[in-house]
Design a protein around this motif. Sequence first.
Motif, PDB file in Angstrom:
ATOM      1  N   ASP A 148       6.042  -1.013 -14.717  1.00  0.00           N
ATOM      2  CA  ASP A 148       6.278  -1.828 -13.528  1.00  0.00           C
ATOM      3  C   ASP A 148       7.612  -1.450 -12.875  1.00  0.00           C
ATOM      4  O   ASP A 148       8.225  -0.430 -13.223  1.00  0.00           O
ATOM      5  N   ASP A 149       8.042  -2.263 -11.926  1.00  0.00           N
ATOM      6  CA  ASP A 149       9.288  -1.979 -11.203  1.00  0.00           C
ATOM      7  C   ASP A 149      10.498  -1.928 -12.138  1.00  0.00           C
ATOM      8  O   ASP A 149      11.411  -1.128 -11.950  1.00  0.00           O
ATOM      9  N   TRP A 150      10.501  -2.808 -13.149  1.00  0.00           N
ATOM     10  CA  TRP A 150      11.617  -2.812 -14.088  1.00  0.00           C
ATOM     11  C   TRP A 150      11.688  -1.499 -14.851  1.00  0.00           C
ATOM     12  O   TRP A 150      12.778  -1.001 -15.164  1.00  0.00           O
ATOM     13  N   CYS A 151      10.540  -0.929 -15.158  1.00  0.00           N
ATOM     14  CA  CYS A 151      10.511   0.362 -15.855  1.00  0.00           C
ATOM     15  C   CYS A 151      11.168   1.456 -15.008  1.00  0.00           C
ATOM     16  O   CYS A 151      11.958   2.266 -15.514  1.00  0.00           O
ATOM     17  N   LEU A 152      10.860   1.471 -13.712  1.00  0.00           N
ATOM     18  CA  LEU A 152      11.431   2.498 -12.841  1.00  0.00           C
ATOM     19  C   LEU A 152      12.940   2.337 -12.716  1.00  0.00           C
ATOM     20  O   LEU A 152      13.670   3.327 -12.558  1.00  0.00           O
ATOM     21  N   SER A 153      13.418   1.105 -12.806  1.00  0.00           N
ATOM     22  CA  SER A 153      14.864   0.880 -12.724  1.00  0.00           C
ATOM     23  C   SER A 153      15.589   1.421 -13.944  1.00  0.00           C
ATOM     24  O   SER A 153      16.820   1.530 -13.942  1.00  0.00           O
ATOM     25  N   ARG A 154      14.828   1.777 -14.977  1.00  0.00           N
ATOM     26  CA  ARG A 154      15.442   2.236 -16.217  1.00  0.00           C
ATOM     27  C   ARG A 154      15.452   3.769 -16.336  1.00  0.00           C
ATOM     28  O   ARG A 154      15.961   4.312 -17.331  1.00  0.00           O
ATOM     29  N   LEU A 155      14.917   4.483 -15.371  1.00  0.00           N
ATOM     30  CA  LEU A 155      14.774   5.938 -15.479  1.00  0.00           C
ATOM     31  C   LEU A 155      16.027   6.715 -15.096  1.00  0.00           C
ATOM     32  O   LEU A 155      16.052   7.935 -15.245  1.00  0.00           O
ATOM     33  N   HIS A 156      17.074   6.047 -14.630  1.00  0.00           N
ATOM     34  CA  HIS A 156      18.233   6.779 -14.111  1.00  0.00           C
ATOM     35  C   HIS A 156      18.911   7.695 -15.123  1.00  0.00           C
ATOM     36  O   HIS A 156      19.515   8.706 -14.723  1.00  0.00           O
ATOM     37  N   PRO A 157      18.846   7.457 -16.467  1.00  0.00           N
ATOM     38  CA  PRO A 157      19.456   8.427 -17.385  1.00  0.00           C
ATOM     39  C   PRO A 157      18.806   9.808 -17.349  1.00  0.00           C
ATOM     40  O   PRO A 157      19.386  10.779 -17.835  1.00  0.00           O
ATOM     41  N   LEU A 158      17.607   9.908 -16.762  1.00  0.00           N
ATOM     42  CA  LEU A 158      16.906  11.192 -16.675  1.00  0.00           C
ATOM     43  C   LEU A 158      17.228  11.939 -15.380  1.00  0.00           C
ATOM     44  O   LEU A 158      16.628  12.982 -15.098  1.00  0.00           O
ATOM     45  N   ALA A 159      18.162  11.417 -14.610  1.00  0.00           N
ATOM     46  CA  ALA A 159      18.441  11.970 -13.279  1.00  0.00           C
ATOM     47  C   ALA A 159      18.871  13.427 -13.320  1.00  0.00           C
ATOM     48  O   ALA A 159      18.593  14.192 -12.394  1.00  0.00           O
ATOM     49  N   GLY A 160      19.522  13.854 -14.376  1.00  0.00           N
ATOM     50  CA  GLY A 160      20.031  15.221 -14.424  1.00  0.00           C
ATOM     51  C   GLY A 160      18.982  16.272 -14.695  1.00  0.00           C
ATOM     52  O   GLY A 160      19.213  17.458 -14.429  1.00  0.00           O
ATOM     53  N   SER A 161      17.799  15.873 -15.220  1.00  0.00           N
ATOM     54  CA  SER A 161      16.804  16.871 -15.616  1.00  0.00           C
ATOM     55  C   SER A 161      15.431  16.689 -14.981  1.00  0.00           C
ATOM     56  O   SER A 161      14.717  17.668 -14.746  1.00  0.00           O
ATOM     57  N   LEU A 162      15.033  15.453 -14.703  1.00  0.00           N
ATOM     58  CA  LEU A 162      13.650  15.185 -14.299  1.00  0.00           C
ATOM     59  C   LEU A 162      13.325  15.791 -12.943  1.00  0.00           C
ATOM     60  O   LEU A 162      13.974  15.502 -11.951  1.00  0.00           O
ATOM     61  N   GLN A 163      12.278  16.640 -12.920  1.00  0.00           N
ATOM     62  CA  GLN A 163      11.862  17.319 -11.694  1.00  0.00           C
ATOM     63  C   GLN A 163      10.486  16.879 -11.214  1.00  0.00           C
ATOM     64  O   GLN A 163      10.196  16.958 -10.019  1.00  0.00           O
ATOM     65  N   GLU A 164       9.620  16.444 -12.120  1.00  0.00           N
ATOM     66  CA  GLU A 164       8.268  16.029 -11.756  1.00  0.00           C
ATOM     67  C   GLU A 164       7.983  14.651 -12.349  1.00  0.00           C
ATOM     68  O   GLU A 164       8.248  14.406 -13.524  1.00  0.00           O
ATOM     69  N   LEU A 165       7.419  13.777 -11.518  1.00  0.00           N
ATOM     70  CA  LEU A 165       7.117  12.415 -11.959  1.00  0.00           C
ATOM     71  C   LEU A 165       5.824  11.947 -11.300  1.00  0.00           C
ATOM     72  O   LEU A 165       5.682  12.011 -10.081  1.00  0.00           O
ATOM     73  N   SER A 166       4.890  11.493 -12.112  1.00  0.00           N
ATOM     74  CA  SER A 166       3.641  10.933 -11.581  1.00  0.00           C
ATOM     75  C   SER A 166       3.518   9.471 -11.974  1.00  0.00           C
ATOM     76  O   SER A 166       3.591   9.127 -13.156  1.00  0.00           O
ATOM     77  N   LEU A 167       3.344   8.623 -10.969  1.00  0.00           N
ATOM     78  CA  LEU A 167       3.168   7.183 -11.160  1.00  0.00           C
ATOM     79  C   LEU A 167       1.807   6.732 -10.642  1.00  0.00           C
ATOM     80  O   LEU A 167       1.568   5.543 -10.460  1.00  0.00           O
ATOM     81  N   ALA A 168       0.921   7.677 -10.402  1.00  0.00           N
ATOM     82  CA  ALA A 168      -0.363   7.383  -9.773  1.00  0.00           C
ATOM     83  C   ALA A 168      -1.163   6.347 -10.565  1.00  0.00           C
ATOM     84  O   ALA A 168      -1.277   6.430 -11.787  1.00  0.00           O
ATOM     85  N   GLY A 169      -1.697   5.366  -9.852  1.00  0.00           N
ATOM     86  CA  GLY A 169      -2.605   4.410 -10.461  1.00  0.00           C
ATOM     87  C   GLY A 169      -1.958   3.321 -11.293  1.00  0.00           C
ATOM     88  O   GLY A 169      -2.667   2.583 -11.974  1.00  0.00           O
ATOM     89  N   CYS A 170      -0.641   3.194 -11.248  1.00  0.00           N
ATOM     90  CA  CYS A 170       0.027   2.119 -11.999  1.00  0.00           C
ATOM     91  C   CYS A 170      -0.083   0.816 -11.204  1.00  0.00           C
ATOM     92  O   CYS A 170       0.449   0.731 -10.088  1.00  0.00           O
ATOM     93  N   PRO A 171      -0.735  -0.200 -11.738  1.00  0.00           N
ATOM     94  CA  PRO A 171      -1.047  -1.397 -10.943  1.00  0.00           C
ATOM     95  C   PRO A 171       0.136  -2.309 -10.636  1.00  0.00           C
ATOM     96  O   PRO A 171       0.031  -3.160  -9.755  1.00  0.00           O
ATOM     97  N   HIS A 172       1.260  -2.157 -11.333  1.00  0.00           N
ATOM     98  CA  HIS A 172       2.367  -3.096 -11.166  1.00  0.00           C
ATOM     99  C   HIS A 172       3.608  -2.475 -10.530  1.00  0.00           C
ATOM    100  O   HIS A 172       4.695  -3.054 -10.605  1.00  0.00           O
TER     101      HIS A 172
END
Length: 243
Positions: A148-172
């Motif tokens: 959910d939205d709270w999960c996305l708020s927690r992804l910032h530690p991956l900012a230095g490496s993450l290049q591809e992200l798929s959130l397709a079909g997540c209902p929340h």
Amino acid sequence: MPLRLAALVRALSGAGAPGGAKAWRPLLQLLTEHFYDVEALRERWLQKRLRKVHQENRCFTSLEERYGPDIAGAAFVLKQGGAVKFQDQEWIRPNKHGRFSLEFLKFQNVPVEAVDASGCAINYHGLRSLLPLKELRSLWLRHCPHVDDWCLSRLHPLAGSLQELSLAGCPHISERGLACLHHLQSLCWLDISDLPAVSNPGLTRILVEEMLPSCQVLGADWTQGLRLGPEQQPRDTASPSPA
């Protein structure tokens, strides 16, 4: 008791009920007992499901202490039924019975570069196992029911490496959660297709593209959700498929 059932009970209990209230008493008892049994069963099922999700999202603390965060993160994803890819290695996936080889333990000094947790029960607490993966480049969270939205708020530690992200079909996931992705300036590919909680997919895509100018955003045509005249409506509004 729901309004419809309550109205039915009152109607059958009334003086005008065919045969009188006494004749309908067994049926009334059956209706009320059956209803409360169903509610109790549903409540127990929900509690059991929540306990299971909580257990599935526990961190492998002892494994992390012994082998490091990449091995612990890989074990967490595989246990959930997902797949992981260590750098310069083949994808590792559990079999149809959910079992997987422990040979990946020998990759103690090899970082995890990709995680496919599509359809897994990962939630806010479970993300704790992925955040220490400092060289994680690709993360797929397609159709994850608890992301959910709270999960996305927690992804910032991956900012230095993450290049591809798929959130397709997540209902929340809604616009609020997508706004948290502004930290991920290394993203070059993002899939936000089929997000039912996003009220205006077209406008949201425009805003995400403004927020992440170097990222290719997939998922919704920019006109989707905007009020256009009949002659301006696009003929094909299908979401583009990832390359």
